[in-house]
Design an enzyme around this catalytic site. Structure first.
Site, PDB file in Angstrom:
ATOM      1  N   HIS A  50       0.818  -1.069  -0.028  1.00  0.00           N
ATOM      2  CA  HIS A  50       0.091  -0.173   0.141  1.00  0.00           C
ATOM      3  C   HIS A  50       1.034   1.381   0.134  1.00  0.00           C
ATOM      4  O   HIS A  50       1.631   1.487   0.912  1.00  0.00           O
ATOM      5  CB  HIS A  50      -0.835   0.107   1.133  1.00  0.00           C
ATOM      6  N   TYR A  60     -10.387   5.685   5.401  1.00  0.00           N
ATOM      7  CA  TYR A  60     -10.696   6.222   6.811  1.00  0.00           C
ATOM      8  C   TYR A  60     -11.694   7.361   6.520  1.00  0.00           C
ATOM      9  O   TYR A  60     -11.323   8.221   6.075  1.00  0.00           O
ATOM     10  CB  TYR A  60      -9.213   6.747   7.521  1.00  0.00           C
ATOM     11  N   PRO A  66      -7.006   1.108  17.698  1.00  0.00           N
ATOM     12  CA  PRO A  66      -6.629   0.473  16.150  1.00  0.00           C
ATOM     13  C   PRO A  66      -6.394   1.839  15.286  1.00  0.00           C
ATOM     14  O   PRO A  66      -5.920   1.294  14.161  1.00  0.00           O
ATOM     15  CB  PRO A  66      -7.465  -0.468  15.916  1.00  0.00           C
ATOM     16  N   LYS A  97      -1.323   0.617  14.718  1.00  0.00           N
ATOM     17  CA  LYS A  97       0.093   0.587  15.279  1.00  0.00           C
ATOM     18  C   LYS A  97       0.342  -0.649  16.252  1.00  0.00           C
ATOM     19  O   LYS A  97       1.575  -0.789  16.878  1.00  0.00           O
ATOM     20  CB  LYS A  97       0.302   1.835  16.113  1.00  0.00           C
ATOM     21  N   TYR A 106       2.527   6.715   9.949  1.00  0.00           N
ATOM     22  CA  TYR A 106       1.794   5.934   9.484  1.00  0.00           C
ATOM     23  C   TYR A 106       2.678   4.715   8.947  1.00  0.00           C
ATOM     24  O   TYR A 106       2.600   3.309   9.149  1.00  0.00           O
ATOM     25  CB  TYR A 106       0.778   6.162   8.255  1.00  0.00           C
TER      26      TYR A 106
END
Length: 389
Positions: free
Chosen positions: A72, A200, A292, A296, A384
């Site tokens: 990704h 998200y 979540p 992480k 991230y």
């Protein structure tokens, strides 16, 4: 029984530490309270930072991951019907991969078996003795018979409810915790992902996340009340609510189907300090929990394993205790940054019951600033994909 490092917990962090040490000639024994099938039946996250991927490669267990994982290069953030992409590759020249935690654990179990590593299942009543002495040992029972393992060190990889953290006296440890007033209702379905990247979504109805495990296995989440139970949500009710919370572009092409797993996870931020007491070292959920949001959890466990593994290598191969003496300090420095990121992402994207109109405007402005500012996107991307060890 005698070993060099006794590892409490047969999840991915304990198994990874065992495999890494084994390849350096350091003997370990892993104690797991449940069966292998039970551990592999747990559904967990699957977004892996580059640091975790590199540890898997160093452990010699990355072949299947490298063949089957999804790479990704970014993620989609949406607010209502507005959406934008955080391009990890462009902003950091780094990616993440999607490879389910169950598959990580399966690969590690297979590797331990292939190398005759000792993993003891159904180990009950585990107790750690003499952790603050030079001669620690661990006791446990199987089939009603007590056994003892003498060791040099103990690695506590047994999760939030395990015995390892509780072994450290309350006069020594200090705990920090934040409980969030909602949970995540998640389902797993044998359907194609709605988008090639994760989505998200912050909506007026609450948070939603569109994720995946592979090209025919999707993982979706919606923010829900802590008083809800999975039985309160039919599959149809879940799909309808998910569609309301994601941009219409994706809602219109969402492929739905029967759930093969459905659960609700509460959200918390938690850290205990220190992460070392004598010859006992805490790793992963035994020492810290993150929401979540931001993916992480497993990755913070991996950073702990990195620091502990390298510290033990220095001890055994070079007679240098610097790594183990600084383990807690190094691990916590990175953990608190991951805690900050997960806390920030959670606040950015969720609806809180006590939010005022002003709070909602600030949240919208925060998302708009992120959308329009490359520097802000870079900070998100750096966190991230994973801060350096």
């Amino acid at each position: 029984m005698r070993t060099q490092v006794a590892i409490i917990g047969g999840g991915p962090s304990g198994l990874l530490l065992s495999q890494l040490l084994h390849r350096k000639g350091i003997d370990t024994v892993v104690l797991e309270r449940k069966t292998r099938d039970y551990v592999l039946g747990r559904i967990r996250a699957g977004i892996l930072e580059t640091g975790f991927v590199n540890l898997m490669r160093e452990a010699g267990v990355a072949d299947r991951m490298d063949k089957e994982c999804f790479v990704h290069d970014g993620t989609v953030i949406s607010h209502g019907d507005t959406q934008f992409t955080i391009d990890f590759k462009d902003l950091t020249d780094t990616s993440v991969v999607v490879y389910g935690q169950t598959e990580v654990t399966r690969d590690l179990y297979d590797a331990r078996e292939a190398m005759d590593g000792t993993v003891i299942f159904n180990a009950e009543n585990v107790q750690i003795h003499g952790a603050d002495s030079d001669t620690p040992h661990v006791t446990y029972t199987t089939d009603g018979v007590e056994h003892r393992i003498d060791c040099d060190f103990v690695a506590g990889c047994d999760g939030f409810h395990g015995v390892s953290r509780q072994t450290i006296p309350l006069t020594v440890r200090r705990e920090y915790e934040k409980l969030y007033p909602f949970g995540w209702l998640g389902i797993l379905s044998e359907t194609p992902p709605v988008h090639e990247e994760l989505i998200y979504s912050c909506s007026s109805r609450g948070f939603a996340l569109c994720s995946m495990r592979n090209e025919n296995l999707s993982r979706y989440y919606i923010q829900c009340s802590l008083s809800d139970s999975p039985e309160d949500w039919s599959d149809d009710a879940f799909w309808q609510e998910l569609k309301r919370r994601i941009p219409s572009e994706y809602a219109d092409k969402l492929v739905t189907g029967p759930s093969i797993e459905k659960s609700i996870a509460p959200l918390r931020s938690f850290v205990t300090e220190p992460m070392r007491w004598g010859r006992l070292f805490l790793c992963g959920d035994a020492a810290h929990i993150v929401p979540p949001t931001g993916a992480k959890g497993l990755n913070t466990a991996a950073s702990d394993i990195h620091y502990l593994y390298n510290g033990l290598i220095l001890h055994y191969l070079d007679g240098d205790d610097t790594g183990i003496d600084t383990y807690s300090e190094k691990a916590l420095a990175r953990i608190w940054k991951a805690e900050r990121f997960s806390w920030w992402m959670t606040n950015l994207l969720h609806r809180f019951p006590d939010q005022s109109e002003f709070d909602l405007k600030m949240q919208a402005a925060d998302i708009a600033f992120l959308r329009d500012n490359r520097a802000a996107q870079t900070v998100l991307a750096q966190n991230y994909v994973g801060l350096p060890y």
